[in-house]
Design an enzyme around this catalytic site. Structure first.
Site, PDB file in Angstrom:
ATOM      1  N   LYS A 168       0.442  10.126   7.363  1.00 31.68           N
ATOM      2  CA  LYS A 168       0.062   8.926   8.112  1.00 31.68           C
ATOM      3  C   LYS A 168       0.591   7.723   7.337  1.00 31.68           C
ATOM      4  CE  LYS A 168      -3.040   5.989   7.907  1.00 31.68           C
ATOM      5  NZ  LYS A 168      -2.190   4.843   8.305  1.00 31.68           N
ATOM      6  N   GLU A 244      -2.972   6.980  -5.913  1.00 34.85           N
ATOM      7  CA  GLU A 244      -2.283   5.932  -6.664  1.00 34.85           C
ATOM      8  C   GLU A 244      -2.792   4.630  -6.062  1.00 34.85           C
ATOM      9  OE1 GLU A 244      -0.175   3.143  -7.629  1.00 34.85           O
ATOM     10  OE2 GLU A 244       1.508   4.015  -6.527  1.00 34.85           O
ATOM     11  N   CYS A 278       1.963  -2.517  -7.067  1.00 35.17           N
ATOM     12  CA  CYS A 278       0.785  -2.171  -7.861  1.00 35.17           C
ATOM     13  C   CYS A 278       1.069  -2.294  -9.355  1.00 35.17           C
ATOM     14  CB  CYS A 278       0.282  -0.784  -7.492  1.00 35.17           C
ATOM     15  SG  CYS A 278       1.616   0.386  -7.363  1.00 35.17           S
ATOM     16  N   GLU A 379      -6.936  -8.122  -8.198  1.00 32.78           N
ATOM     17  CA  GLU A 379      -5.511  -7.889  -7.995  1.00 32.78           C
ATOM     18  C   GLU A 379      -4.971  -8.993  -7.081  1.00 32.78           C
ATOM     19  OE1 GLU A 379      -2.741  -4.013  -7.208  1.00 32.78           O
ATOM     20  OE2 GLU A 379      -4.443  -4.255  -5.876  1.00 32.78           O
TER      21      GLU A 379
HETATM   22  P1  ADP Z   1      -3.530  -2.199   1.586  1.00 33.49           P
HETATM   23  O1  ADP Z   1      -4.499  -3.215   1.121  1.00 33.49           O
HETATM   24  O2  ADP Z   1      -2.401  -1.936   0.690  1.00 33.49           O
HETATM   25  O3  ADP Z   1      -3.141  -2.321   3.025  1.00 33.49           O
HETATM   26  P2  ADP Z   1      -5.075   0.089   2.328  1.00 33.49           P
HETATM   27  O4  ADP Z   1      -5.773   0.984   1.387  1.00 33.49           O
HETATM   28  O5  ADP Z   1      -5.870  -0.617   3.350  1.00 33.49           O
HETATM   29  O6  ADP Z   1      -4.299  -0.881   1.382  1.00 33.49           O
HETATM   30  O7  ADP Z   1      -3.901   0.847   3.077  1.00 33.49           O
HETATM   31  C1  ADP Z   1      -3.149   1.879   2.494  1.00 33.49           C
HETATM   32  C2  ADP Z   1      -3.063   3.027   3.453  1.00 33.49           C
HETATM   33  O8  ADP Z   1      -4.390   3.500   3.692  1.00 33.49           O
HETATM   34  C3  ADP Z   1      -2.516   2.656   4.827  1.00 33.49           C
HETATM   35  O9  ADP Z   1      -1.743   3.727   5.327  1.00 33.49           O
HETATM   36  C4  ADP Z   1      -3.758   2.473   5.654  1.00 33.49           C
HETATM   37  O10 ADP Z   1      -3.553   2.705   7.017  1.00 33.49           O
HETATM   38  C5  ADP Z   1      -4.622   3.559   5.064  1.00 33.49           C
HETATM   39  N1  ADP Z   1      -6.065   3.376   5.323  1.00 33.49           N
HETATM   40  C6  ADP Z   1      -6.783   2.239   5.306  1.00 33.49           C
HETATM   41  N2  ADP Z   1      -8.076   2.475   5.631  1.00 33.49           N
HETATM   42  C7  ADP Z   1      -8.175   3.821   5.842  1.00 33.49           C
HETATM   43  C8  ADP Z   1      -9.235   4.707   6.210  1.00 33.49           C
HETATM   44  N3  ADP Z   1     -10.469   4.290   6.415  1.00 33.49           N
HETATM   45  N4  ADP Z   1      -8.926   6.032   6.339  1.00 33.49           N
HETATM   46  C9  ADP Z   1      -7.688   6.472   6.133  1.00 33.49           C
HETATM   47  N5  ADP Z   1      -6.654   5.705   5.777  1.00 33.49           N
HETATM   48  C10 ADP Z   1      -6.879   4.386   5.636  1.00 33.49           C
END
Ligand code: ADP
Length: 475
Positions: A168, A244, A278, A379
């Site tokens: 995903k 990560e 990061c 961050e």
């Molecule tokens: P960023 O702040 O870098 O956008 P996120 O952790 O929100 O960081 O996003 C990183 C990845 O995690 C993306 O692919 C996002 O769609 C996914 N993501 C965010 N929330 C969820 C969740 N509740 N379950 C699964 N994947 C998630």
């Protein structure tokens, strides 16, 4: 989406738009998948695992090698897509495609080096043999800031090990993921072995990943908050996890370092990808005796950085990913200034010359950072160099380690003893010593503390996708 060897295009009732963060224009539409799609993809990956895990490492290696070649051949097209979708300047996008392809090459080689061992037994009639086997179906979640290499860094070793994958990608960058998949598919990855689930709402897909019993491993790159939540849920179902997550890299410049050289390095690494990395330095600790010179050079170089669309020549600063990112950077800068920091350049959103349609923030240099400021702990993920001074090595080390994160740290010194003390004393997974680019497919990447679990790339990278099996033989 790509499930069980079939592409599904966006439909009228299931699609979402992809935007160019430089001007807000719509550049594509992709299928809006959810839990059902994730489940179908996992089923396909589980079925394909039976055959993919059994073919020889040499066959898997050859496919990965072809994918590497295709990615290099298509570098320009991938880079253009990345610049439009994610915003980084084209030159940086090309470098990322190369870095992404490097993981396919590296793991094409590592596929053939999954060695076991024999262990002597205390019993004359006993033999111990240890072998490594692919762990099974891997669910991977990747971020938008490095939308190609974060995929190959997971999919490369997973395929090399004999695992099958459901990916995903971030909702902001699905087009890059589609192009990476095209390379893998055209290289001959069989149907069901890799599956791509795009979706606007990540939560239901993530839920399926952590709860579906057919998934044996979750690999995640993204924010610490989401990583902790998913890792916790996956742990409840005894899935293997690697994460990560965020970082808060200290950048230490000691009194014996060349302040001009260090300032050049600081500018190059801090403003890479507009600070959206990061491993981006978050706090710069500079010895008081050379701080003025360091700040002068840094400020001069930063004031020359041109912001704009990454497709234009000479642009060094692309947009931030979205409005929330701009607001977060602005809040940290405003808070620092309100608490007494000195602003040397930048410090505002960029709106002139059409930049108001995108998410641009001026490259910024602040000094006089103190522990009570947001930027000292949070961050930043934006183009802000935050400088503070020190006059005692031990205190500098203590402050550098004063963070819940532990991903990357940078040290500038010409004293070998000091370099070694810092290498040993810093609680971070990646230490650049007079080096702002301590990353490579050949080197283990990953963090300590809240920065994550496990390592990607290197020899370690493939072990994350392997189980250890021990045989005790009585002869
Ligand atoms: P960023 O702040 O870098 O956008 P996120 O952790 O929100 O960081 O996003 C990183 C990845 O995690 C993306 O692919 C996002 O769609 C996914 N993501 C965010 N929330 C969820 C969740 N509740 N379950 C699964 N994947 C998630």
């Amino acid at each position: 989406m790509y499930i069980n060897g079939t592409w599904t295009a966006a439909t009228a009732d299931a699609s979402f738009d992809v935007f160019n963060p430089a001007d807000g224009s719509v550049i594509g539409q992709v299928y809006d998948g959810g839990q059902q799609s994730a489940r179908a993809a996992i089923d396909a990956a589980a079925a394909a695992f039976r055959t993919w895990s059994k073919i020889t490492a040499y066959e898997r290696s050859a496919i990965l090698y072809r994918a590497y070649q295709l990615m290099i051949e298509r570098k320009e097209d991938l880079a253009q897509t990345m610049t439009m979708e994610q915003g980084k300047p084209l030159r940086a996008a090309r470098m990322e495609v190369q870095y992404g392809a490097d993981f396919l090459l590296w793991f094409a080689e590592e596929a053939k080096r999954v060695y076991g061992e024999t262990i002597p037994s205390a019993r004359a009639d006993q033999r111990f043999i240890v072998a490594h086997q692919p762990i099974g179906v891997v669910a991977a979640i990747t971020p938008w800031n490095y939308p190609v290499s974060m995929i190959t860094r997971k999919v490369g070793p997973a395929l090399a090990a004999g695992c099958t994958v459901v990916l995903k990608p971030a909702e902001a960058t699905p087009l890059c993921a589609i192009k990476v998949f095209e390379c893998l598919i055209d290289a001959g990855v069989p149907e069901g072995v890799i599956n791509l689930v795009t979706g606007q709402n990540p939560a239901p897909i993530g839920e399926e990943f952590v709860n579906n019993p057919k998934v044996r491993k979750l690999t995640f790159t993204g924010s610490t908050a989401v990583g902790k939540m998913l890792a916790g849920q996956a742990a409840g179902n005894m899935k293997r996890v690697s994460c990560e997550l965020g970082g808060h890299a200290p950048f230490l410049v000691f009194e014996d370092a060349d302040p001009v050289h260090a300032a050049k390095g600081a500018q190059l690494i801090k403003f890479l990808n507009t600070g959206q990395a990061c491993i981006s330095p978050n706090r710069m600790f500079v010895h008081i005796s050379i701080a003025d010179q360091f700040i002068d050079v840094l400020q001069q170089r930063v004031s020359k950085l041109r912001a704009g669309s990454g497709l234009e020549d000479g642009v060094a600063i692309g947009p931030l990913v979205n409005e929330a990112a701009v607001n977060k950077v602005a809040a940290q800068v405003d808070d620092a200034i309100a608490r007494g920091a000195t602003l040397h350049s930048g410090g505002k959103r960029l709106i002139e010359g059409g930049l108001d349609k995108g998410f641009f923030y001026a490259p910024t240099v602040l000094s006089g950072i103190t522990e009570d400021m947001l930027i000292y702990r949070e961050e930043t993920f934006g183009p802000v160099a935050a400088v503070m001074t020190f006059d005692d090595d031990a205190k500098a080390l203590e402050m550098a380690n004063d963070t819940t994160y532990g991903l990357a740290a940078y040290v500038y010194t010409r004293d070998i003893g000091r370099a070694m003390r810092m290498f040993e004393g810093l609680d971070f997974g990646i230490i650049g010593i007079n080096d702002i680019n301590p990353t490579s497919a050949a080197a283990p990447f990953g963090g300590m503390k809240d920065s994550g679990l496990g390592r990607e790339g290197a020899r370690e990278g493939i072990m994350e996708y392997l189980e250890t099996k021990m045989g005790g033989f009585s002869i």
